[in-house]
Design a protein around this motif. Structure first.
Motif, short mmCIF file in Angstrom:
data_model
loop_
_atom_site.label_atom_id
_atom_site.label_comp_id
_atom_site.label_asym_id
_atom_site.label_seq_id
_atom_site.Cartn_x
_atom_site.Cartn_y
_atom_site.Cartn_z
N CYS A 29 89.03 63.89 59.43
CA CYS A 29 90.19 64.55 58.85
C CYS A 29 90.15 66.09 58.63
N PHE A 30 88.89 66.47 58.28
CA PHE A 30 88.73 67.76 57.64
C PHE A 30 88.19 68.77 58.56
N GLY A 31 88.62 70.03 58.59
CA GLY A 31 88.13 71.08 59.67
C GLY A 31 87.07 71.57 59.08
N LEU A 32 87.00 71.78 57.39
CA LEU A 32 86.11 72.30 56.63
C LEU A 32 85.69 71.50 55.50
N VAL A 33 84.48 71.36 55.06
CA VAL A 33 84.10 70.71 53.98
C VAL A 33 83.25 71.32 53.17
N ILE A 34 83.19 71.77 52.03
CA ILE A 34 82.42 72.52 51.24
C ILE A 34 81.70 71.75 50.22
N ASP A 35 80.61 71.49 50.40
CA ASP A 35 79.37 70.43 49.62
C ASP A 35 78.98 71.39 48.61
N THR A 36 79.16 71.32 47.34
CA THR A 36 78.68 72.11 46.32
C THR A 36 77.35 71.08 45.56
N VAL A 37 77.03 70.15 46.15
CA VAL A 37 75.99 69.41 45.32
C VAL A 37 74.55 70.08 45.40
N PRO A 38 74.09 70.31 44.53
CA PRO A 38 72.90 71.13 44.40
C PRO A 38 71.37 70.59 44.56
N TYR A 89 79.54 62.41 54.81
CA TYR A 89 80.23 63.94 54.69
C TYR A 89 80.80 64.50 56.04
N VAL A 90 79.72 64.49 56.87
CA VAL A 90 79.85 65.02 58.20
C VAL A 90 80.81 64.15 58.91
N ALA A 91 80.71 62.64 58.85
CA ALA A 91 81.76 61.88 59.48
C ALA A 91 83.25 62.25 59.01
N THR A 92 83.50 62.91 57.97
CA THR A 92 84.75 63.34 57.45
C THR A 92 85.34 64.48 58.48
N LEU A 93 84.32 65.04 59.29
CA LEU A 93 84.75 66.28 59.89
C LEU A 93 85.71 65.99 61.28
N GLN A 94 86.48 66.77 61.38
CA GLN A 94 87.33 66.89 62.63
C GLN A 94 86.41 67.39 63.84
N PRO A 95 86.80 67.03 64.96
CA PRO A 95 85.89 67.94 66.08
C PRO A 95 85.86 69.21 65.86
#
Length: 170
Positions: A41-50, A58-64
């Motif tokens: 679904c997502f073009g951009l995911v910002i992962d703030t887990v430190p 989370y990579v699987a949620t990315l669009q091509p």
């Protein structure tokens, strides 16, 4: 500003706060069915887990051609990143430790222009309890009263980002 912003979280009970802070929807990363709904679904995911965490789902949620950007995480990615979804769907993983002075000023200028304000809390922490010290090796988790994130300064004074609001929408 026009973007639909979801929150993906492991923590139960954040939905009300997330919506109050501007999230359009909330997805529990520990719920397989909810994560399946947002796959691709997502073009951009910002992962703030430190700290170390599995970024494969989370990579699987990315669009091509989508990108996952890790902010503030340094160290190993465990478990290992599966490169197959990256290559097959042209997905990317990028990262940044922090922005420099110029980037921080650009962000502050942008927030000022858009009327975006935030609430901060200053917390003094003894130097020997800082989350990251070059002489200590791996980053450590320390208990914080702040629920939404923090930024450590070299003095080990922690600036917590608690609430973001847009006065134009109030």
């Amino acid at each position: 500003m026009g973007a639909e912003v979801p929150l993906i979280t492991r923590s139960a009970g954040e939905e009300e706060d997330a919506r109050a802070l501007g999230a359009h929807n909330v997805v529990a990363s520990t719920d397989i069915e909810q994560m399946a709904v947002v796959n691709g679904c997502f073009g951009l995911v910002i992962d703030t887990v430190p700290y170390k965490h599995d970024i494969n789902h989370y990579v699987a949620t990315l669009q091509p051609a989508g990108t996952l950007v890790m902010i503030g995480h340094f160290g190993a990615i465990e478990p290992a990143l599966n490169s197959t979804p990256l290559m097959i769907k042209r997905r990317a993983v990028a990262g940044s430790f922090i922005g420099g002075i110029r980037e921080t000023q650009e962000m502050l200028d942008f927030c000022g222009e858009e009327g975006i304000v935030f609430d901060i809390e200053m917390i003094d922490i003894p130097a020997d309890q800082c989350r990251f010290r070059p002489d200590a090796g791996e980053p450590r988790q320390i208990p914080l009263r702040n629920r939404y994130g923090f930024v450590e300064e070299r003095s080990c004074r922690v600036v917590g980002r608690r609430r973001f609001s847009d006065p134009k929408s109030e």
